[in-house]
Design an enzyme around this catalytic site. Sequence first.
Site, PDB file in Angstrom:
ATOM      1  N   TYR A   1      72.630 -35.895 -18.571  1.00  9.78           N
ATOM      2  CA  TYR A   1      72.141 -35.463 -19.888  1.00  9.78           C
ATOM      3  C   TYR A   1      72.949 -36.119 -21.002  1.00  9.78           C
ATOM      4  O   TYR A   1      72.416 -36.549 -22.012  1.00  9.78           O
ATOM      5  CB  TYR A   1      72.223 -33.937 -20.004  1.00  9.78           C
ATOM      6  CG  TYR A   1      71.505 -33.429 -21.228  1.00  9.78           C
ATOM      7  CD1 TYR A   1      70.145 -33.105 -21.174  1.00  9.78           C
ATOM      8  CD2 TYR A   1      72.172 -33.299 -22.450  1.00  9.78           C
ATOM      9  CE1 TYR A   1      69.466 -32.672 -22.304  1.00  9.78           C
ATOM     10  CE2 TYR A   1      71.493 -32.866 -23.587  1.00  9.78           C
ATOM     11  CZ  TYR A   1      70.147 -32.548 -23.501  1.00  9.78           C
ATOM     12  OH  TYR A   1      69.479 -32.135 -24.630  1.00  9.78           O
TER      13      TYR A   1
ATOM     14  N   ARG B   1      41.886 -53.565 -37.391  1.00 10.77           N
ATOM     15  CA  ARG B   1      42.957 -53.514 -38.385  1.00 10.77           C
ATOM     16  C   ARG B   1      42.308 -53.797 -39.729  1.00 10.77           C
ATOM     17  O   ARG B   1      42.300 -54.922 -40.213  1.00 10.77           O
ATOM     18  CB  ARG B   1      44.060 -54.547 -38.067  1.00 10.77           C
ATOM     19  CG  ARG B   1      45.096 -54.046 -37.066  1.00 10.77           C
ATOM     20  CD  ARG B   1      45.822 -52.840 -37.609  1.00 10.77           C
ATOM     21  NE  ARG B   1      46.857 -52.298 -36.727  1.00 10.77           N
ATOM     22  CZ  ARG B   1      46.934 -51.017 -36.374  1.00 10.77           C
ATOM     23  NH1 ARG B   1      46.006 -50.165 -36.726  1.00 10.77           N
ATOM     24  NH2 ARG B   1      47.936 -50.584 -35.644  1.00 10.77           N
TER      25      ARG B   1
ATOM     26  N   ASP C   1      62.487 -53.573 -40.080  1.00 10.09           N
ATOM     27  CA  ASP C   1      61.589 -53.182 -38.992  1.00 10.09           C
ATOM     28  C   ASP C   1      61.567 -54.386 -38.046  1.00 10.09           C
ATOM     29  O   ASP C   1      60.834 -55.344 -38.246  1.00 10.09           O
ATOM     30  CB  ASP C   1      60.200 -52.876 -39.555  1.00 10.09           C
ATOM     31  CG  ASP C   1      59.211 -52.495 -38.460  1.00 10.09           C
ATOM     32  OD1 ASP C   1      59.533 -52.702 -37.269  1.00 10.09           O
ATOM     33  OD2 ASP C   1      58.113 -51.999 -38.794  1.00 10.09           O
TER      34      ASP C   1
ATOM     35  N   PHE D   1      42.649 -44.064 -37.264  1.00  7.85           N
ATOM     36  CA  PHE D   1      42.086 -45.108 -36.396  1.00  7.85           C
ATOM     37  C   PHE D   1      42.239 -44.785 -34.917  1.00  7.85           C
ATOM     38  O   PHE D   1      41.455 -45.233 -34.097  1.00  7.85           O
ATOM     39  CB  PHE D   1      42.736 -46.467 -36.701  1.00  7.85           C
ATOM     40  CG  PHE D   1      44.230 -46.489 -36.596  1.00  7.85           C
ATOM     41  CD1 PHE D   1      45.020 -46.101 -37.665  1.00  7.85           C
ATOM     42  CD2 PHE D   1      44.858 -46.881 -35.422  1.00  7.85           C
ATOM     43  CE1 PHE D   1      46.398 -46.096 -37.570  1.00  7.85           C
ATOM     44  CE2 PHE D   1      46.232 -46.881 -35.316  1.00  7.85           C
ATOM     45  CZ  PHE D   1      47.018 -46.479 -36.392  1.00  7.85           C
TER      46      PHE D   1
ATOM     47  N   LYS E   1      57.674 -53.721 -27.977  1.00  7.34           N
ATOM     48  CA  LYS E   1      57.114 -55.040 -28.325  1.00  7.34           C
ATOM     49  C   LYS E   1      58.063 -56.115 -27.791  1.00  7.34           C
ATOM     50  O   LYS E   1      58.114 -56.342 -26.591  1.00  7.34           O
ATOM     51  CB  LYS E   1      56.921 -55.162 -29.847  1.00  7.34           C
ATOM     52  CG  LYS E   1      56.486 -53.883 -30.560  1.00  7.34           C
ATOM     53  CD  LYS E   1      55.071 -53.455 -30.312  1.00  7.34           C
ATOM     54  CE  LYS E   1      54.664 -52.125 -30.918  1.00  7.34           C
ATOM     55  NZ  LYS E   1      54.944 -51.811 -32.285  1.00  7.34           N
TER      56      LYS E   1
ATOM     57  N   PHE F   1      53.219 -50.940 -42.522  1.00  7.49           N
ATOM     58  CA  PHE F   1      52.735 -50.687 -41.177  1.00  7.49           C
ATOM     59  C   PHE F   1      52.332 -49.218 -41.111  1.00  7.49           C
ATOM     60  O   PHE F   1      52.935 -48.375 -41.778  1.00  7.49           O
ATOM     61  CB  PHE F   1      53.776 -51.017 -40.110  1.00  7.49           C
ATOM     62  CG  PHE F   1      53.217 -50.837 -38.721  1.00  7.49           C
ATOM     63  CD1 PHE F   1      52.294 -51.741 -38.224  1.00  7.49           C
ATOM     64  CD2 PHE F   1      53.542 -49.729 -37.960  1.00  7.49           C
ATOM     65  CE1 PHE F   1      51.707 -51.547 -36.975  1.00  7.49           C
ATOM     66  CE2 PHE F   1      52.968 -49.529 -36.713  1.00  7.49           C
ATOM     67  CZ  PHE F   1      52.054 -50.442 -36.219  1.00  7.49           C
ATOM     68  N   THR F   2      51.323 -48.920 -40.300  1.00  4.13           N
ATOM     69  CA  THR F   2      50.716 -47.583 -40.300  1.00  4.13           C
ATOM     70  C   THR F   2      51.742 -46.454 -40.175  1.00  4.13           C
ATOM     71  O   THR F   2      51.859 -45.607 -41.060  1.00  4.13           O
ATOM     72  CB  THR F   2      49.692 -47.472 -39.154  1.00  4.13           C
ATOM     73  OG1 THR F   2      50.329 -47.861 -37.935  1.00  4.13           O
ATOM     74  CG2 THR F   2      48.504 -48.387 -39.408  1.00  4.13           C
TER      75      THR F   2
END
Length: 462
Positions: free
Chosen positions: A75, A385, A218, A452, A261, A127-128
Amino acid sequence: MPQKRDSWAEPYKIKMVEPLTMTTRGQREKALEEAGHNTFLLPSELVYIDLLTDSGTSAMSDRQWAGMMLGDEAYAGSRNFYRLEAAIRKYYGYKYIVPTHQGRGAENILSQIMIKKGQFVPGNMYFTTTRLHQELAGGRFVDIIVDEAHDPESLFPFKGNVDLDKLQGLIDQHGADKIAYVSIATTVNMAGGQPISMANLKALRELTGKHGIRIIHDMTRVAENAFMIQQNEAGYGTKAVAEIVKEICALTDGATMSAKKDALVNIGGFMAINDWDIFEEARNMVVVYEGLHTYGGMAGRDMEAMAIGIEESVQDDHIRARVGQVFYLGQRLLDMGVPIVKPVGTHGVFLDAKAFLPHLPQTAFPAQTLAAELYVDSGVRAMERGIVSAGRNKETGDHYYPKLELVRLTIPRRVYTQAHMDVVAESVARVYEHRDNITGLKMVYEPKYLRFFQAKFEKLPK
Ligand SMILES: *Cc1c(COP(=O)(O)O)cnc(C)c1O
């Protein structure tokens, strides 16, 4: 540096395969109807080539799978956390790390700590999830990307650049203390996977430095951005991608990362920051939202796979093949005369739905329509998009009407072959041939947040 070949061919071979379901057109029509014409709502078993996203869809290497067996599922204080922390420091250079279950977990924590109600958060496009967390924290996003980014025909190689005059204007108008931080994405997903140049980032550092404004990075696709700098920016042609990645990170004060990514894992993320006080607060907050500060919602094995994935992701041979495959698909579509965003982005090819279906108004959801048509034609799954992703303006309640109305063909890393890319190109060409017969959609169900993902549509009559 290893010897350069002409072909982008992969620096790996295939050791395990995952069989795909082959469907008929009738099956796909039925599935699409049931999914409300939203490709997010299709069961993946009925998809042949899945280009919905490059997020969490990478193939892990044998080294990463071996790393999974070394998971320390304690943990607290898992040894895999320390391996991950060391990898992030070595390859990205940030000082303090808070692990999270994925990118948006980091965005939530960072936004809540760094944004005061009413402050502005300028960024190189939105970005969303990033913008939503900024807004939920009381911030107001302002787009300061260069105008070229909104023009799918512009061949400018660094469409991710910040327009420094736009930022200066915002500072002059409201004062530096009304700016929470500048949010910089490498690469810019919503612009079509477009990179920011090192020169622009340096100039941005200078400008923000003068006003005491932080830059938050980001860094979801930082290695891909670094590759584009290596290819196209003067002075970087002989530098390794790993070196360029570190130089980018060094120009910023902290980061949020979706490791799903670039970093070649199926789940994971982190927040990184060089400021101790912000780190302390984040480390405290992560316990509320994600998990203890040495796992943040990930299993020990996930952190081990990420540590190895980060190292693999910045290798020149890897990134050249990854981006090379995307460019291959892009070039095939260009050769066929299909309208796409130029230059081709690093993680996907973006079809220009406004040019593809010029007879549809934006309120008939051209990109949503095109993604649906593509699925019916061949079982290739893409993503909208455009106006659906852009959502609604909180104040007026009306749709945002983004200039870019795109269908994203996103290429997972190390998953599909060149022959798969050919199937995709041929299918897009077929849909393009009968584009005049395509009618639009109307939205019949609209969720409140990030619509979306779950919105449903019906076909408009002819
Ligand atoms: C995917 C993504 C995010 C969010 O990360 P998740 O891991 O999906 O939560 C943030 N910014 C960009 C540019 C992304 O592509």
